[in-house]
Design a protein around this motif. Structure first.
Motif, PDB file in Angstrom:
ATOM      1  N   VAL A  19     -25.847  -1.561 -37.312  1.00 10.85           N
ATOM      2  CA  VAL A  19     -25.416  -1.167 -35.971  1.00 10.85           C
ATOM      3  C   VAL A  19     -25.108   0.324 -35.934  1.00 10.85           C
ATOM      4  CG1 VAL A  19     -23.580  -1.426 -34.239  1.00 10.85           C
ATOM      5  CG2 VAL A  19     -24.573  -3.451 -35.308  1.00 10.85           C
ATOM      6  N   LEU A  20     -24.386   0.807 -36.924  1.00 12.34           N
ATOM      7  CA  LEU A  20     -24.053   2.236 -36.984  1.00 12.34           C
ATOM      8  C   LEU A  20     -25.310   3.090 -37.118  1.00 12.34           C
ATOM      9  CD1 LEU A  20     -20.859   2.133 -39.208  1.00 12.34           C
ATOM     10  CD2 LEU A  20     -21.001   2.447 -36.735  1.00 12.34           C
ATOM     11  N   ASP A  21     -26.253   2.634 -37.953  1.00 16.23           N
ATOM     12  CA  ASP A  21     -27.516   3.369 -38.094  1.00 16.23           C
ATOM     13  C   ASP A  21     -28.258   3.437 -36.764  1.00 16.23           C
ATOM     14  OD1 ASP A  21     -27.081   3.833 -40.773  1.00 16.23           O
ATOM     15  OD2 ASP A  21     -28.371   2.192 -41.454  1.00 16.23           O
ATOM     16  N   TYR A  22     -28.263   2.333 -36.024  1.00 15.10           N
ATOM     17  CA  TYR A  22     -28.960   2.302 -34.738  1.00 15.10           C
ATOM     18  C   TYR A  22     -28.288   3.230 -33.725  1.00 15.10           C
ATOM     19  CZ  TYR A  22     -31.317   0.661 -30.569  1.00 15.10           C
ATOM     20  OH  TYR A  22     -32.038   0.606 -29.403  1.00 15.10           O
ATOM     21  N   ILE A  23     -26.974   3.242 -33.719  1.00 13.31           N
ATOM     22  CA  ILE A  23     -26.246   4.138 -32.814  1.00 13.31           C
ATOM     23  C   ILE A  23     -26.571   5.588 -33.150  1.00 13.31           C
ATOM     24  CG2 ILE A  23     -23.938   4.993 -32.188  1.00 13.31           C
ATOM     25  CD1 ILE A  23     -22.977   2.061 -32.494  1.00 13.31           C
ATOM     26  N   GLU A  24     -26.608   5.919 -34.445  1.00 13.55           N
ATOM     27  CA  GLU A  24     -26.953   7.276 -34.855  1.00 13.55           C
ATOM     28  C   GLU A  24     -28.379   7.621 -34.429  1.00 13.55           C
ATOM     29  OE1 GLU A  24     -26.181   7.400 -39.038  1.00 13.55           O
ATOM     30  OE2 GLU A  24     -24.022   7.630 -38.746  1.00 13.55           O
ATOM     31  N   PHE A  25     -29.293   6.654 -34.552  1.00 12.74           N
ATOM     32  CA  PHE A  25     -30.670   6.860 -34.109  1.00 12.74           C
ATOM     33  C   PHE A  25     -30.716   7.164 -32.613  1.00 12.74           C
ATOM     34  CE2 PHE A  25     -34.130   4.648 -31.884  1.00 12.74           C
ATOM     35  CZ  PHE A  25     -35.194   5.444 -32.252  1.00 12.74           C
ATOM     36  N   LEU A  26     -29.988   6.392 -31.817  1.00 16.04           N
ATOM     37  CA  LEU A  26     -29.972   6.615 -30.368  1.00 16.04           C
ATOM     38  C   LEU A  26     -29.423   7.992 -30.028  1.00 16.04           C
ATOM     39  CD1 LEU A  26     -28.746   3.130 -29.078  1.00 16.04           C
ATOM     40  CD2 LEU A  26     -31.073   4.072 -28.951  1.00 16.04           C
ATOM     41  N   LEU A  27     -28.368   8.396 -30.710  1.00 16.91           N
ATOM     42  CA  LEU A  27     -27.786   9.714 -30.469  1.00 16.91           C
ATOM     43  C   LEU A  27     -28.768  10.821 -30.828  1.00 16.91           C
ATOM     44  CD1 LEU A  27     -24.165   9.122 -31.813  1.00 16.91           C
ATOM     45  CD2 LEU A  27     -24.849   9.442 -29.429  1.00 16.91           C
ATOM     46  N   GLU A  28     -29.441  10.672 -31.973  1.00 15.81           N
ATOM     47  CA  GLU A  28     -30.419  11.673 -32.385  1.00 15.81           C
ATOM     48  C   GLU A  28     -31.581  11.745 -31.402  1.00 15.81           C
ATOM     49  OE1 GLU A  28     -31.654  11.034 -36.426  1.00 15.81           O
ATOM     50  OE2 GLU A  28     -29.593  11.156 -37.161  1.00 15.81           O
ATOM     51  N   ARG A  29     -32.018  10.589 -30.922  1.00 20.61           N
ATOM     52  CA  ARG A  29     -33.138  10.541 -29.979  1.00 20.61           C
ATOM     53  C   ARG A  29     -32.813  11.281 -28.690  1.00 20.61           C
ATOM     54  NH1 ARG A  29     -35.315   4.819 -28.013  1.00 20.61           N
ATOM     55  NH2 ARG A  29     -33.720   5.135 -26.461  1.00 20.61           N
ATOM     56  N   LYS A  30     -31.559  11.246 -28.291  1.00 24.24           N
ATOM     57  CA  LYS A  30     -31.117  11.949 -27.079  1.00 24.24           C
ATOM     58  C   LYS A  30     -30.665  13.374 -27.373  1.00 24.24           C
ATOM     59  CE  LYS A  30     -31.622   8.831 -23.902  1.00 24.24           C
ATOM     60  NZ  LYS A  30     -32.486   9.030 -22.761  1.00 24.24           N
TER      61      LYS A  30
END
Length: 67
Positions: A19-30
């Motif tokens: 979950v934390l990895d996915y949140i970091e991915f979303l933040l990086e994508r934006k």
């Protein structure tokens, strides 16, 4: 947000990391960056050194490396 946190707490540790990895991915994508965060991708990489040195010795050595 309380509901999200309660659900998060119910997850096993390996899924919490996902979950934390996915949140970091979303933040990086934006293009959103969190200041001062470190990824733990290297975790366990120095495991073999633990057989030769104590954790305190390794801590002192890492401080030397970072100057």
């Amino acid at each position: 947000m309380d509901e999200v946190y309660e659900l998060f707490k119910m997850l096993p540790d390996d899924l919490k990391r996902e979950v934390l990895d996915y949140i970091e991915f979303l933040l990086e994508r934006k293009g959103i960056k969190r200041a001062g965060t470190l990824k733990m991708e290297w975790k366990g990489a120095l495991r073999e050194l633990g057989k030769r040195y104590t954790s305190v010795e390794l801590q002192h050595k890492s401080l030397e490396w970072w100057g």
